[in-house]
Design a protein around this motif. Structure first.
Motif, PDB file in Angstrom:
ATOM      1  N   ASP A 216      80.114  87.372  -7.954  1.00 17.20           N
ATOM      2  CA  ASP A 216      79.274  86.911  -9.065  1.00 17.20           C
ATOM      3  C   ASP A 216      79.530  87.735 -10.325  1.00 17.20           C
ATOM      4  O   ASP A 216      79.562  88.972 -10.280  1.00 17.20           O
ATOM      5  CB  ASP A 216      77.791  86.995  -8.696  1.00 17.20           C
ATOM      6  N   ASN A 217      79.649  87.047 -11.446  1.00 13.54           N
ATOM      7  CA  ASN A 217      79.929  87.725 -12.703  1.00 13.54           C
ATOM      8  C   ASN A 217      78.715  88.403 -13.313  1.00 13.54           C
ATOM      9  O   ASN A 217      78.846  89.139 -14.303  1.00 13.54           O
ATOM     10  CB  ASN A 217      80.518  86.735 -13.716  1.00 13.54           C
ATOM     11  N   ASP A 218      77.527  88.135 -12.757  1.00 16.47           N
ATOM     12  CA  ASP A 218      76.312  88.725 -13.324  1.00 16.47           C
ATOM     13  C   ASP A 218      75.810  89.922 -12.510  1.00 16.47           C
ATOM     14  O   ASP A 218      74.705  90.411 -12.747  1.00 16.47           O
ATOM     15  CB  ASP A 218      75.205  87.676 -13.445  1.00 16.47           C
ATOM     16  N   LYS A 219      76.602  90.392 -11.551  1.00 17.17           N
ATOM     17  CA  LYS A 219      76.185  91.507 -10.695  1.00 17.17           C
ATOM     18  C   LYS A 219      77.312  92.537 -10.597  1.00 17.17           C
ATOM     19  O   LYS A 219      78.470  92.187 -10.447  1.00 17.17           O
ATOM     20  CB  LYS A 219      75.837  91.019  -9.289  1.00 17.17           C
ATOM     21  N   CYS A 220      76.927  93.794 -10.690  1.00 17.36           N
ATOM     22  CA  CYS A 220      77.901  94.880 -10.535  1.00 17.36           C
ATOM     23  C   CYS A 220      77.253  95.977  -9.707  1.00 17.36           C
ATOM     24  O   CYS A 220      76.128  96.407 -10.013  1.00 17.36           O
ATOM     25  CB  CYS A 220      78.312  95.426 -11.902  1.00 17.36           C
TER      26      CYS A 220
ATOM     27  N   ASN B 166      73.164  99.649  -9.260  1.00 11.55           N
ATOM     28  CA  ASN B 166      73.481  98.265  -9.585  1.00 11.55           C
ATOM     29  C   ASN B 166      73.176  97.924 -11.037  1.00 11.55           C
ATOM     30  O   ASN B 166      72.270  98.498 -11.645  1.00 11.55           O
ATOM     31  CB  ASN B 166      72.643  97.304  -8.715  1.00 11.55           C
ATOM     32  N   LEU B 167      73.907  96.952 -11.553  1.00 14.56           N
ATOM     33  CA  LEU B 167      73.612  96.329 -12.835  1.00 14.56           C
ATOM     34  C   LEU B 167      73.512  94.822 -12.636  1.00 14.56           C
ATOM     35  O   LEU B 167      74.322  94.232 -11.917  1.00 14.56           O
ATOM     36  CB  LEU B 167      74.713  96.613 -13.861  1.00 14.56           C
ATOM     37  N   PHE B 168      72.505  94.210 -13.271  1.00 11.11           N
ATOM     38  CA  PHE B 168      72.345  92.761 -13.260  1.00 11.11           C
ATOM     39  C   PHE B 168      72.359  92.266 -14.705  1.00 11.11           C
ATOM     40  O   PHE B 168      71.607  92.775 -15.548  1.00 11.11           O
ATOM     41  CB  PHE B 168      70.993  92.343 -12.661  1.00 11.11           C
ATOM     42  N   ILE B 169      73.195  91.276 -14.987  1.00 12.42           N
ATOM     43  CA  ILE B 169      73.134  90.594 -16.282  1.00 12.42           C
ATOM     44  C   ILE B 169      72.046  89.536 -16.152  1.00 12.42           C
ATOM     45  O   ILE B 169      72.233  88.518 -15.492  1.00 12.42           O
ATOM     46  CB  ILE B 169      74.479  89.944 -16.653  1.00 12.42           C
ATOM     47  N   THR B 170      70.899  89.790 -16.751  1.00 10.61           N
ATOM     48  CA  THR B 170      69.730  88.944 -16.495  1.00 10.61           C
ATOM     49  C   THR B 170      69.660  87.707 -17.381  1.00 10.61           C
ATOM     50  O   THR B 170      68.967  86.751 -17.060  1.00 10.61           O
ATOM     51  CB  THR B 170      68.445  89.761 -16.692  1.00 10.61           C
ATOM     52  N   ASP B 171      70.385  87.697 -18.496  1.00  6.35           N
ATOM     53  CA  ASP B 171      70.350  86.567 -19.421  1.00  6.35           C
ATOM     54  C   ASP B 171      71.780  86.169 -19.765  1.00  6.35           C
ATOM     55  O   ASP B 171      72.464  86.889 -20.500  1.00  6.35           O
ATOM     56  CB  ASP B 171      69.584  86.953 -20.692  1.00  6.35           C
ATOM     57  N   PRO B 172      72.272  85.036 -19.247  1.00  2.00           N
ATOM     58  CA  PRO B 172      73.655  84.615 -19.513  1.00  2.00           C
ATOM     59  C   PRO B 172      73.969  84.492 -20.997  1.00  2.00           C
ATOM     60  O   PRO B 172      75.123  84.641 -21.411  1.00  2.00           O
ATOM     61  CB  PRO B 172      73.759  83.248 -18.816  1.00  2.00           C
ATOM     62  N   GLU B 173      72.944  84.221 -21.801  1.00  3.33           N
ATOM     63  CA  GLU B 173      73.155  84.081 -23.235  1.00  3.33           C
ATOM     64  C   GLU B 173      73.161  85.430 -23.950  1.00  3.33           C
ATOM     65  O   GLU B 173      73.439  85.496 -25.149  1.00  3.33           O
ATOM     66  CB  GLU B 173      72.078  83.161 -23.835  1.00  3.33           C
TER      67      GLU B 173
END
Length: 210
Positions: free
Chosen positions: A60-64, A89-96
């Motif tokens: 997934d591109n929104d999780k590291c 961990n890092l989460f990209i919480t807003d795709p925009e």
């Protein structure tokens, strides 16, 4: 994320490595703990579900995520799974808004808490988020009773921005200024290596992030 699949970050106390299938069994044992489930707001998973989750973290591109290893145990020649102490961990919480990420840190091994592993792992992940992922705003959501984590993030310039009475949860945030970003990049002294070639450096002094 695929971007960190071959990345290793080493500080003075910890080594951050990608989350691989051979880490899953021990990770699964950690997450049977009701205390850890509460602190991380996690639901118990089966071992099969845990393997599926590891694949999602990779793809997934929104999780590291990175697994945290005890550098001293690694240097002593212990198998990698026996060096595991937690994850970050890092989460990209807003795709925009891909410059905004939520950060989580867990030191799962009780004997490894209070040794600076959590702080150094968090600093390494902040550096990685800024320098490699373009993150400029970090958030941490922490249960109100978890004061040690609250104090850790406050030490790292995070400020409280909201409180959820429903979840009894604080949201802390750090908007990275240009000056802070440059200072972090200038003072973040650690080793970045390839996971495929991970080995103990000989006669090499490793300095923690200041």
């Amino acid at each position: 994320m695929r971007v960190n699949e071959d990345t290793v970050l080493r500080g003075q106390w910890v080594i951050l490595v990608p989350y691989e299938p051979h880490h899953v069994v021990r990770y699964h044992e950690w997450m049977k703990s009701e205390d850890l489930q509460k602190l991380t707001a996690s639901e118990p998973l089966t071992l099969e579900q845990e393997y599926d989750m590891q694949c999602r973290w990779r793809e997934d591109n929104d999780k590291c995520t990175f697994i945290i290893l005890d550098a001293a145990r690694w240097d002593q020649g212990c198998p990698e799974e026996q060096c595991m102490v937690g994850d970050v961990n890092l989460f990209i919480t807003d795709p925009e808004n891909p410059a905004l990420a939520e950060i989580e840190i867990m030191i799962a091994e009780p004997t490894c808490r209070g040794k600076g592993f959590g702080e150094e792992s968090t600093r390494l992940m902040l550096f990685y988020g800024i320098s490699s992922l373009g993150i400029s705003t970090f958030q941490a959501k922490i249960g109100q009773e978890n004061m040690k984590s609250v104090q850790l993030f406050q030490k790292l310039h995070f400020e409280e921005v909201s409180f959820s009475s429903v979840f009894q949860e604080l949201t802390l945030q750090w908007k990275v200024t240009d000056e802070e970003r440059q200072q972090l990049l200038d003072t973040a002294h650690f080793t970045v290596t390839s996971y495929r070639n991970l080995k103990v450096p000989e006669n090499q002094e490793i300095n923690s992030i200041q």
